[in-house]
Scaffold this motif. Structure first.
Motif, short mmCIF file in Angstrom:
data_model
loop_
_atom_site.label_atom_id
_atom_site.label_comp_id
_atom_site.label_asym_id
_atom_site.label_seq_id
_atom_site.Cartn_x
_atom_site.Cartn_y
_atom_site.Cartn_z
N VAL A 49 -37.55 21.15 41.72
CA VAL A 49 -38.64 21.66 41.97
C VAL A 49 -40.09 21.06 41.54
O VAL A 49 -41.00 21.11 42.21
N LYS A 50 -39.92 19.88 40.81
CA LYS A 50 -41.24 19.26 40.40
C LYS A 50 -42.05 18.55 41.75
O LYS A 50 -43.25 18.78 41.68
N ALA A 51 -41.08 18.25 42.55
CA ALA A 51 -41.81 17.55 43.79
C ALA A 51 -42.33 18.57 44.41
O ALA A 51 -43.31 18.04 45.45
N MET A 52 -42.37 19.87 44.43
CA MET A 52 -43.11 20.77 45.33
C MET A 52 -44.50 20.89 44.60
O MET A 52 -45.46 21.18 45.36
N ASP A 53 -44.63 20.34 43.38
CA ASP A 53 -46.00 20.05 42.91
C ASP A 53 -46.64 18.97 43.33
O ASP A 53 -47.97 18.76 43.37
N ILE A 54 -45.91 17.94 43.92
CA ILE A 54 -46.34 16.61 44.11
C ILE A 54 -46.51 16.48 45.63
O ILE A 54 -47.63 15.99 46.14
N VAL A 55 -45.64 16.88 46.53
CA VAL A 55 -45.97 16.56 47.89
C VAL A 55 -46.95 17.14 48.66
O VAL A 55 -47.36 18.43 48.31
N GLU A 56 -47.41 16.51 49.71
CA GLU A 56 -48.48 16.99 50.69
C GLU A 56 -49.80 17.57 49.63
O GLU A 56 -50.29 18.64 50.00
N GLY A 57 -50.18 16.99 48.58
CA GLY A 57 -51.36 17.30 47.86
C GLY A 57 -50.65 17.98 46.38
O GLY A 57 -50.25 19.19 46.48
N THR A 58 -51.20 17.25 45.33
CA THR A 58 -50.72 17.86 44.03
C THR A 58 -51.41 18.98 43.60
O THR A 58 -52.38 19.54 44.43
N GLY A 59 -51.04 19.71 42.74
CA GLY A 59 -51.64 21.19 42.15
C GLY A 59 -53.18 20.86 42.11
O GLY A 59 -53.95 21.71 42.35
N GLN A 60 -53.25 19.44 41.19
CA GLN A 60 -54.85 19.24 40.58
C GLN A 60 -55.62 19.16 42.28
O GLN A 60 -56.59 19.66 42.34
N ILE A 61 -55.01 18.58 43.15
CA ILE A 61 -55.80 18.41 44.30
C ILE A 61 -55.84 19.57 45.07
O ILE A 61 -57.07 19.88 45.68
N GLN A 62 -54.85 20.58 44.91
CA GLN A 62 -55.06 22.00 45.83
C GLN A 62 -56.33 22.61 44.91
O GLN A 62 -57.21 23.26 45.68
N ARG A 63 -56.38 22.46 43.50
CA ARG A 63 -57.22 23.17 42.96
C ARG A 63 -58.68 22.52 43.12
O ARG A 63 -59.82 23.38 43.40
N MET A 64 -58.81 21.32 43.49
CA MET A 64 -60.11 20.47 44.10
C MET A 64 -60.48 20.98 45.09
O MET A 64 -61.83 21.42 45.33
N ILE A 65 -59.57 21.30 46.09
CA ILE A 65 -59.97 21.73 47.50
C ILE A 65 -60.53 23.07 47.41
O ILE A 65 -61.55 23.36 48.09
N ILE A 66 -59.85 24.01 46.44
CA ILE A 66 -60.18 25.36 46.55
C ILE A 66 -61.59 25.44 46.13
O ILE A 66 -62.50 26.23 46.70
N ALA A 67 -61.99 24.61 44.92
CA ALA A 67 -63.19 24.76 44.30
C ALA A 67 -64.48 24.30 45.24
O ALA A 67 -65.24 24.92 45.41
N ARG A 68 -63.83 22.91 45.83
CA ARG A 68 -64.94 22.64 46.92
C ARG A 68 -65.28 23.80 47.95
O ARG A 68 -66.52 23.58 48.34
N THR A 69 -64.47 24.10 48.51
CA THR A 69 -64.47 25.23 49.48
C THR A 69 -65.43 26.18 49.01
O THR A 69 -66.27 26.84 49.73
N LEU A 70 -64.94 26.59 47.76
CA LEU A 70 -65.53 27.77 47.20
C LEU A 70 -67.16 27.65 47.07
O LEU A 70 -68.04 28.39 47.28
N VAL A 71 -67.43 26.49 46.57
CA VAL A 71 -69.08 26.13 46.55
C VAL A 71 -69.56 25.59 47.73
O VAL A 71 -70.70 24.88 47.68
N GLY A 72 -68.93 25.23 48.83
CA GLY A 72 -69.42 24.79 50.13
C GLY A 72 -69.57 23.43 50.20
O GLY A 72 -70.37 23.02 50.76
N LEU A 73 -68.75 22.63 49.31
CA LEU A 73 -68.89 21.13 49.47
C LEU A 73 -67.89 20.76 50.44
O LEU A 73 -66.88 21.46 50.74
N PRO A 74 -68.18 19.44 51.09
CA PRO A 74 -67.00 19.11 52.11
C PRO A 74 -65.81 18.59 51.27
O PRO A 74 -65.75 18.32 50.18
N ARG A 75 -64.57 19.08 51.79
CA ARG A 75 -63.30 18.49 51.15
C ARG A 75 -62.96 17.34 51.19
O ARG A 75 -62.28 16.80 50.46
#
Ligand code: FAD
Length: 391
Positions: A365-391
């Motif tokens: 299951v660990k790979a599910m957190d890594i492939v196609e963008g890690t958990g940290q990267i997903q949270r970065m995308i969410i945060a940047r989208t929320l505050v209107g910054l380019p992803r």
């Protein structure tokens, strides 16, 4: 929100359950014990082809095959992805087909490229694979930092570089290789090239050792003065006047996030069922602590599934779902890790022996957190989208 699916999808999920129990789970356990991918010549792959698996979504020249390809909703595809991974995520990734790059070719490929590269997957005569090579030893999360270099040579291109962790690379008919024509120009300089297997200079294939998901290969390889013709540049030169090359590559991953989330939900559900089975067999259901763990896993699985299906439901309505897609992956992968941890606690010392399904799920299951963008990267995308910054 409406997550209902048609009777055909329900039937498909039922068939998947049967196949999963009889084929996928035993094949996954065998590969895990062997410690390496299912071999190319294994009859398992012939059975996949005989069942009609491994075909492209491309509808053929002039869309001739469109009629016999039922269009599935995103919600339906997520439910099927969940059921598949419930039985074995590694095995489903090992199955033949045009795989990860298919979406790129459908979205951006020329008619000739679709015919040339997806055509053999219309009615595959044998197990065939294709793969997408983005990650490099020095460029994972920051995909814009890739260094594989593409240099114009007459009317063709010369590629030099190295890729790693590329699924099914050594068995693929072709690899869609992401490269840059100028590392100093960032994303706008990225292009994707079809590299046929056996092209001189493509080599050094090394199957990586992995902690889990051992049924399919993740492979590193090198490109040493690999020459490809101009017709192997995805979409043709005119498509690359902007950062289209990079954007298309990232689309592959954006579309895949809820699918990975659905896989993680399936694996978490598997951990839940195994925990209950173990507790029942060992007369532990009367214990408050056991029930507490079962309740926690169940609650988390339901939460993850809700977020994942919402991302799919929005996609079906063609409404923006970038936040939900990233959220689904961040949440479901995290929850699947928690679910397998709780399951391991529940089975106790049996888990530590290394031969219980929950222990395998814990590693898978660990790979599910890594492939196609890690958990940290997903949270970065969410945060940047929320505050209107380019992803
Ligand atoms: C089983 C498996 C299959 C794979 N299949 C493929 C494939 O088929 N094709 C392909 O191209 N790639 C594939 N990959 C590679 C995968 O996409 C990368 O591993 C992933 O993108 C992470 O890159 P990295 O491992 O280099 O980690 P890094 O990018 O080096 O990150 C290391 C850690 O730092 C964190 N981090 C990085 N940047 C930031 C930041 N800005 N803020 C906060 N934290 C950060 C990351 O979340 C991670 O925890 C696969 C990987 C695995 C494990």
């Amino acid at each position: 929100m409406d997550f209902s699916v048609d009777s055909e999808t329900r039937q498909l999920i039922e068939q998947t359950r049967e196949l999963g129990e009889n084929e996928f789970r035993p094949a996954g356990i065998e590969a895990d014990r062997r410690g390496g991918p299912i071999p190319v010549g294994d009859l398992f792959f012939d059975r996949c082809i005989a069942r009609g698996d491994g075909r492209t979504r491309w509808t053929g020249p002039g869309g001739r095959r469109a009629a016999d390809r039922p269009k599935r909703t995103v919600v339906a595809s997520l439910l099927v992805a969940e059921e598949l991974a419930y039985w074995d995520r590694g095995v489903i990734n090992s199955t033949p087909g045009p795989g990860l790059p298919e979406g790129n070719v459908l979205g951006m490929g020329t008619d000739e490229q679709k015919e040339r590269f997806l055509g053999p997957f219309l009615e595959p005569d044998k197990p065939r694979w294709a793969c997408f090579g983005m990650t490099e030893p020095g460029a994972g999360s920051d995909a814009a930092a890739i260094r594989t270099l593409a240099k114009k040579d007459g009317d063709g291109w010369i590629l030099n570089g190295a890729k790693c962790f590329i699924g099914s690379a050594s068995r693929s008919d072709w690899i869609l290789v992401q490269a840059t024509v100028d590392p100093s120009k960032g994303r706008a300089a990225q292009r994707a090239y079809f590299v046929d297997k056996d092209t001189p200079g493509l080599g050094g294939f090394k199957i990586e050792r992995k902690m889990g998901l051992k049924a399919y290969e993740s492979t590193s390889f090198t490109l040493d003065n690999v020459r490809v013709p101009a017709s192997h540049l995805l979409g043709g030169e005119e498509r690359y006047q902007s950062s289209a090359g990079f954007k298309t590559a990232m689309k592959t991953f954006n579309a895949g996030r809820p699918q990975i989330a659905a896989n993680a939900v399936g694996m978490a559900r598997s951990a839940l069922d195994e925990s209950i089975r173990f507790a029942r067999e060992h007369d532990m259901l009367g214990d408050d602590r056991t029930r507490d763990r079962i309740e926690a896993i169940s609650r988390k699985v339901r939460k993850a599934r809700m977020v994942c299906l919402k991302a799919g439901w929005l996609a079906d309505l063609e409404r923006p779902n970038i936040i939900e897609a990233s959220m689904s992956k961040a949440i479901a992968a995290q929850i699947a890790q928690e679910a397998t941890t709780l399951g391991l606690e529940l089975v106790g010392t049996v888990g530590g022996r290394g031969d219980h399904l929950i222990e395998k799920l814990y590693r898978d299951v660990k790979a599910m957190d890594i492939v196609e963008g890690t958990g940290q990267i997903q949270r970065m995308i969410i945060a940047r989208t929320l505050v209107g910054l380019p992803r």
